[in-house]
Write an enzyme that holds these catalytic residues in place. Structure first.
Site, PDB file in Angstrom:
ATOM      1  N   HIS A 164       0.842  -1.205   0.000  1.00 19.23           N
ATOM      2  CA  HIS A 164       0.000   0.000   0.000  1.00 19.23           C
ATOM      3  C   HIS A 164       0.875   1.252   0.000  1.00 19.23           C
ATOM      4  O   HIS A 164       0.655   2.173  -0.793  1.00 19.23           O
ATOM      5  CB  HIS A 164      -0.898  -0.024   1.241  1.00 19.23           C
ATOM      6  N   GLU A 165       1.862   1.297   0.885  1.00 21.51           N
ATOM      7  CA  GLU A 165       2.707   2.490   0.993  1.00 21.51           C
ATOM      8  C   GLU A 165       3.534   2.718  -0.265  1.00 21.51           C
ATOM      9  O   GLU A 165       3.703   3.854  -0.714  1.00 21.51           O
ATOM     10  CB  GLU A 165       3.619   2.370   2.219  1.00 21.51           C
ATOM     11  N   HIS A 182       1.828   4.543  -3.048  1.00 18.25           N
ATOM     12  CA  HIS A 182       1.888   6.009  -2.979  1.00 18.25           C
ATOM     13  C   HIS A 182       3.102   6.534  -3.743  1.00 18.25           C
ATOM     14  O   HIS A 182       3.035   7.565  -4.410  1.00 18.25           O
ATOM     15  CB  HIS A 182       1.957   6.467  -1.527  1.00 18.25           C
ATOM     16  N   GLU A 196      -5.904   7.082  -0.698  1.00 17.72           N
ATOM     17  CA  GLU A 196      -5.765   5.962   0.228  1.00 17.72           C
ATOM     18  C   GLU A 196      -6.517   4.739  -0.284  1.00 17.72           C
ATOM     19  O   GLU A 196      -6.014   3.612  -0.212  1.00 17.72           O
ATOM     20  CB  GLU A 196      -6.281   6.355   1.619  1.00 17.72           C
TER      21      GLU A 196
END
Length: 320
Positions: A155-156, A159, A234
């Site tokens: 997930h990070e 970004h 997100e």
């Protein structure tokens, strides 16, 4: 978006484009108003506005180029190598997970940092993939399984792949300018200094009201647009991270664990970490829930919304 194997998100791209377009329109209208007021005040207001733009631009560039250093210092984190034994085997394990994600995504490996913190969380920052850093707290490492932690880090790193730091930093430019104009309307001698004739004093009072009102409206609009974009990014990171690893259930489990554990941390401790909410995997002050105005101001979607979106990813994967 960087050229990686992260699934492209057309919804994210469309929302980024629409948000930046709307912010651009507001900026143009704001500048046009300032120019109009500047003409009425013989150009003095335009000089103040130009100063605010230059100062805001400098702040934006500094924030972009030093975002990694600022975030790591705020979190009390430090960069570690795979051989660093300060945290036992944690550095080696985190590097191993990041290596696997980088291989899956075909992207450069970011630096890895660890923060000794009781808050289970993680974040990614840096102006581009070549200057990115992934930070993991000791608490989240101890509480999650390797599969769950891989979901969080995927997930990070999404970004990073989506260049979210650059986009969000640039999007904040208008809010910075509006905030500076509000302060300057209060403190500048232009709006209420001594030695003026009564007619000029009345004109200055009108100008300060117009500048203050316009700046407040512009700040509020830009703030809400940025928060809207933050919440969607997100969701997009959840989606692309889950698709990359093929394990949305692990990310769902991580979200539930992290959210539950954050809720147990004393509020005074959470407030000290709130400045990093926009970076964190989960917000320090918890998720907003219910039909309340707090949703408009939240940097993250509700837990229920994130879990529902991951359920959609699970169904999508099961149909392949």
């Amino acid at each position: 978006m960087a050229r990686t194997r992260y699934a492209p998100d057309r919804g994210l791209t469309a929302r980024m484009t629409a948000t930046m377009f709307l912010l651009g329109l507001v900026f143009v209208a704001f500048i046009a108003l300032i120019i109009g007021i500047g003409a009425a005040t013989h150009g003095s207001t335009a000089v103040i506005a130009l100063f605010a733009i230059v100062l805001g631009g400098g702040m934006l560039i500094g924030s972009l180029f030093y975002s990694d250093k600022i975030a790591l210092a705020t979190a009390g984190a430090r960069v570690v190598t795979p051989d660093d034994l300060s945290f036992g085997s944690m550095a080696r394990d985190i590097h191993g997970i990041v290596d696997r994600i980088c291989a899956l995504a075909d992207m450069p490996k970011p630096r890895v940092a660890i923060a000794d913190s009781p808050m289970p969380n993680a974040f990614a920052t840096g102006r581009n993939a070549d200057h990115a850093v992934i930070c993991v707290t000791t608490s989240i490492y101890n509480k999650l399984t390797p599969e769950e932690l891989e979901g969080v880090l995927a997930h990070e790193m999404s970004h990073v792949a989506h260049k979210d730091v650059q986009v969000m930093t640039i999007a904040s430019f208008l809010a910075i300018i509006a905030g500076l104009m509000i302060r300057m309307a209060f403190y500048s001698e232009l709006f209420g200094g001594g030695g003026r004739r009564s007619g000029n004093d009345q004109n200055a009072a009108v100008m300060i009201f117009v500048i203050m009102a316009a700046s407040i409206v512009v700040y509020a609009i830009s703030f809400l647009l940025i928060r809207l974009l933050s919440r969607y990014r997100e969701l997009a990171a959840d989606r692309s991270g889950a698709l990359l690893t093929g394990q949305p259930s692990a990310l769902k489990s991580a979200l539930i664990k992290v959210t539950g554990d954050i809720a147990k941390i004393p509020q005074k401790d959470l407030r000290t970490a709130e400045s990093l909410n926009a970076f964190y995997f989960a917000p320090a002050m918890g998720f907003s829930s219910g039909a309340s105005l707090s949703k408009l101001f939240s940097t993250h979607p509700s837990l229920e919304r994130r879990l529902a979106e991951l359920d959609k990813v699970q169904r999508q994967l099961s149909q392949r």
